[in-house]
Design an enzyme around this catalytic site. Structure first.
Site, mmCIF file in Angstrom:
data_model
loop_
_atom_site.group_PDB
_atom_site.id
_atom_site.type_symbol
_atom_site.label_atom_id
_atom_site.label_comp_id
_atom_site.label_asym_id
_atom_site.label_seq_id
_atom_site.Cartn_x
_atom_site.Cartn_y
_atom_site.Cartn_z
ATOM 1 N N CYS A 151 0.816 -1.216 0.000
ATOM 2 C CA CYS A 151 0.000 0.000 0.000
ATOM 3 C C CYS A 151 0.852 1.269 0.000
ATOM 4 O O CYS A 151 0.354 2.361 -0.259
ATOM 5 C CB CYS A 151 -0.941 -0.002 1.191
ATOM 6 S SG CYS A 151 -2.010 -1.443 1.198
ATOM 7 N N HIS B 174 -3.230 7.145 2.872
ATOM 8 C CA HIS B 174 -3.657 5.833 2.387
ATOM 9 C C HIS B 174 -5.001 5.479 3.023
ATOM 10 O O HIS B 174 -5.192 5.613 4.235
ATOM 11 C CB HIS B 174 -2.597 4.786 2.740
ATOM 12 C CG HIS B 174 -3.049 3.390 2.487
ATOM 13 N ND1 HIS B 174 -3.659 3.017 1.302
ATOM 14 C CD2 HIS B 174 -3.004 2.275 3.262
ATOM 15 C CE1 HIS B 174 -3.957 1.733 1.361
ATOM 16 N NE2 HIS B 174 -3.584 1.260 2.525
ATOM 17 N N ASN C 11 -10.052 -0.051 0.171
ATOM 18 C CA ASN C 11 -8.584 0.050 0.190
ATOM 19 C C ASN C 11 -8.060 -0.504 -1.138
ATOM 20 O O ASN C 11 -8.192 -1.701 -1.401
ATOM 21 C CB ASN C 11 -8.050 -0.768 1.383
ATOM 22 C CG ASN C 11 -6.535 -0.814 1.435
ATOM 23 O OD1 ASN C 11 -5.847 -0.423 0.494
ATOM 24 N ND2 ASN C 11 -6.009 -1.310 2.545
HETATM 25 N N1 COA Z 1 -18.043 -9.413 9.178
HETATM 26 C C1 COA Z 1 -18.541 -9.706 10.390
HETATM 27 N N2 COA Z 1 -17.775 -10.100 11.426
HETATM 28 C C2 COA Z 1 -16.456 -10.161 11.221
HETATM 29 C C3 COA Z 1 -15.868 -9.869 9.962
HETATM 30 C C4 COA Z 1 -16.727 -9.481 8.924
HETATM 31 N N3 COA Z 1 -16.266 -9.168 7.695
HETATM 32 N N4 COA Z 1 -14.525 -10.019 10.056
HETATM 33 C C5 COA Z 1 -14.277 -10.403 11.326
HETATM 34 N N5 COA Z 1 -15.439 -10.503 12.009
HETATM 35 C C6 COA Z 1 -15.629 -10.862 13.405
HETATM 36 C C7 COA Z 1 -14.460 -11.630 13.969
HETATM 37 O O1 COA Z 1 -14.588 -13.012 13.713
HETATM 38 C C8 COA Z 1 -14.554 -11.299 15.426
HETATM 39 O O2 COA Z 1 -15.538 -12.127 16.004
HETATM 40 P P1 COA Z 1 -15.351 -12.684 17.515
HETATM 41 O O3 COA Z 1 -15.320 -11.441 18.380
HETATM 42 O O4 COA Z 1 -16.559 -13.522 17.708
HETATM 43 O O5 COA Z 1 -14.043 -13.420 17.513
HETATM 44 C C9 COA Z 1 -15.076 -9.884 15.475
HETATM 45 O O6 COA Z 1 -15.692 -9.656 14.182
HETATM 46 C C10 COA Z 1 -13.993 -8.850 15.691
HETATM 47 O O7 COA Z 1 -12.905 -9.151 14.829
HETATM 48 P P2 COA Z 1 -11.631 -8.230 14.766
HETATM 49 O O8 COA Z 1 -10.678 -8.818 13.795
HETATM 50 O O9 COA Z 1 -11.145 -7.947 16.162
HETATM 51 O O10 COA Z 1 -12.276 -6.892 14.198
HETATM 52 P P3 COA Z 1 -11.629 -5.481 14.091
HETATM 53 O O11 COA Z 1 -12.414 -4.484 14.832
HETATM 54 O O12 COA Z 1 -10.126 -5.526 14.367
HETATM 55 O O13 COA Z 1 -11.813 -5.155 12.538
HETATM 56 C C11 COA Z 1 -10.479 -5.121 10.550
HETATM 57 C C12 COA Z 1 -11.192 -6.005 11.579
HETATM 58 C C13 COA Z 1 -9.805 -6.024 9.539
HETATM 59 C C14 COA Z 1 -11.524 -4.242 9.885
HETATM 60 C C15 COA Z 1 -9.430 -4.222 11.293
HETATM 61 O O14 COA Z 1 -8.634 -5.037 12.128
HETATM 62 C C16 COA Z 1 -8.504 -3.495 10.339
HETATM 63 O O15 COA Z 1 -8.941 -2.634 9.583
HETATM 64 N N6 COA Z 1 -7.206 -3.786 10.385
HETATM 65 C C17 COA Z 1 -6.259 -3.134 9.512
HETATM 66 C C18 COA Z 1 -6.313 -3.797 8.162
HETATM 67 C C19 COA Z 1 -5.622 -3.004 7.096
HETATM 68 O O16 COA Z 1 -5.608 -1.808 7.117
HETATM 69 N N7 COA Z 1 -5.059 -3.740 6.150
HETATM 70 C C20 COA Z 1 -4.443 -3.170 5.019
HETATM 71 C C21 COA Z 1 -3.130 -2.640 5.351
HETATM 72 S S1 COA Z 1 -2.586 -1.586 4.086
#
Ligand code: COA
Length: 334
Positions: free
Chosen positions: A120, A261, A291
């Site tokens: 990214c 970004h 993204n």
């Molecule tokens: N829909 C519904 N539930 C989802 C899900 C989805 N698409 N993806 C994950 N979950 C669930 C998980 O299983 C988890 O359930 P649990 O509590 O029963 O275990 C819960 O939601 C929370 O998951 P978590 O991974 O802690 O969520 P989060 O708040 O961290 O959000 C992201 C997940 C990926 C949106 C977030 O971590 C993020 O944006 N990270 C950075 C990613 C990024 O920027 N990547 C590119 C880099 S350039």
């Protein structure tokens, strides 16, 4: 090739490209166990653009369209370029570089051409490298294009990544300028390769970290530890912006746009909160495009440019983080 006289750098034009096809949160909810509400709350994304293979759309087509658009905006032809730099993690082939084929598509030969892989951060890395090359006086004009077709690299059944990404290209044409103070006045290129297992695309099972149980997703698709990347990004966004301001002696008031970004609205808002960035100076399009990895910052830059929100004499900061893990900043006197 230009004379080796040090010079400044001017952005002569910007461009971008996104496919017409939309993938909404409702579309995703029909494919995997997720919901519009969850995606909006956790990421700020409502829809993304995705390539339509039925229409023959490819990553190469997207990148080429973005660069053509920037050349048109600059009133230049491909033959005016000395170099084409393309940043991507979803290039079509390992060899040749996509840059060579993009350069051929715009008739830029014998301009040099190479790809950068910085996930990214790709567009910001490429802008920094291009500025440095023009600044030496050895190159008159460089076409930079960041482009990713992340939908070709995510497993559509893996809800942890499928909801985040879209396909886009962003491009800029950099040319030499007599004003030495014009162009990139501060830049950083950083990486901490020890953290690579947080975000990677394995080609074969032996690429997986030894302690990692495979999720069952197919090879060639993105693996991401969302929470780790989130923590890293929240800290780095703030640090990178604050460091850039300190290094240049500039304050928030001196910057016309922070071009960030688009990874997650919460990551951007956290930096805005902690540094005190006014909303009108932080462009957001993640709601419409998700993204788009190396396409993201260039797409924002072009949309701001075309909207007349980046003007001669103003200072902007571009920042990104991504797989590697990498992070990068680029402060420009436009
Ligand atoms: N829909 C519904 N539930 C989802 C899900 C989805 N698409 N993806 C994950 N979950 C669930 C998980 O299983 C988890 O359930 P649990 O509590 O029963 O275990 C819960 O939601 C929370 O998951 P978590 O991974 O802690 O969520 P989060 O708040 O961290 O959000 C992201 C997940 C990926 C949106 C977030 O971590 C993020 O944006 N990270 C950075 C990613 C990024 O920027 N990547 C590119 C880099 S350039």
């Amino acid at each position: 090739m230009a004379k080796q006289v040090p010079c400044g750098v001017r952005i002569a034009g910007c461009g971008s490209a996104v496919p017409d096809k939309r993938l909404t949160n409702a579309d995703l909810a029909a494919m995997v166990d997720t919901s519009d509400e969850w995606i909006c709350q956790r990421t700020g994304i409502r829809e993304r653009r995705i390539l339509d293979p039925d229409k023959g759309e490819t990553q190469l087509w997207l990148a080429t369209t973005g660069l053509r658009n920037a050349l048109d905006d600059a009133g230049m032809a491909g033959s005016d370029l000395d170099l084409v730099i393309h940043a991507s993690v979803t290039s079509e082939m390992a060899c040749p570089s996509n840059a060579c084929r993009i350069a051929a598509a715009v008739d830029a030969q014998p301009a040099g051409a190479f790809d950068i892989v910085a996930a990214c951060c790709g567009f910001v890395y490429a802008m920094n490298v291009a500025d440095s090359l023009v600044r030496t006086g050895r190159y008159r004009s460089i076409g930079v294009v960041g482009c990713d077709a992340m939908t070709t690299a995510v497993d559509p059944t893996d809800r942890s990544v499928a909801i985040l990404f879209g396909d886009a290209a962003g491009a800029a044409i950099l040319v030499r300028d007599d004003d030495l103070n014009r162009g990139c006045i501060h830049q950083t290129l950083n990486a901490d390769g020890r953290t690579w297992p947080s975000l990677f695309i394995p080609r074969k099972p032996s690429d997986l970290p030894p302690d990692r149980e495979d999720s069952g997703a197919r090879m060639g698709t993105l693996r991401m530890d969302g929470r780790e990347v989130y923590k890293f990004a929240v800290g780095k966004f703030r640090e990178v912006i604050e460091d850039a301001l300190t290094a240049t002696g500039l304050g928030v008031d001196d910057i016309s746009q922070f071009v960030c970004h688009q990874s997650n609205i919460r990551i951007i808002e956290s930096a805005m909160d902690k540094i005190g960035l006014p909303p009108e100076k932080v462009y957001i399009n993640i709601d419409r495009f998700g993204n788009s990895s190396a396409g993201s910052v260039g797409l924002c830059l072009d949309q701001l440019w075309k909207a007349g929100k980046i003007n001669e004499g103003e200072t902007i900061i571009m920042v990104a983080f991504g797989g590697g893990l990498t992070w990068s900043s680029s402060v420009w006197k436009v």
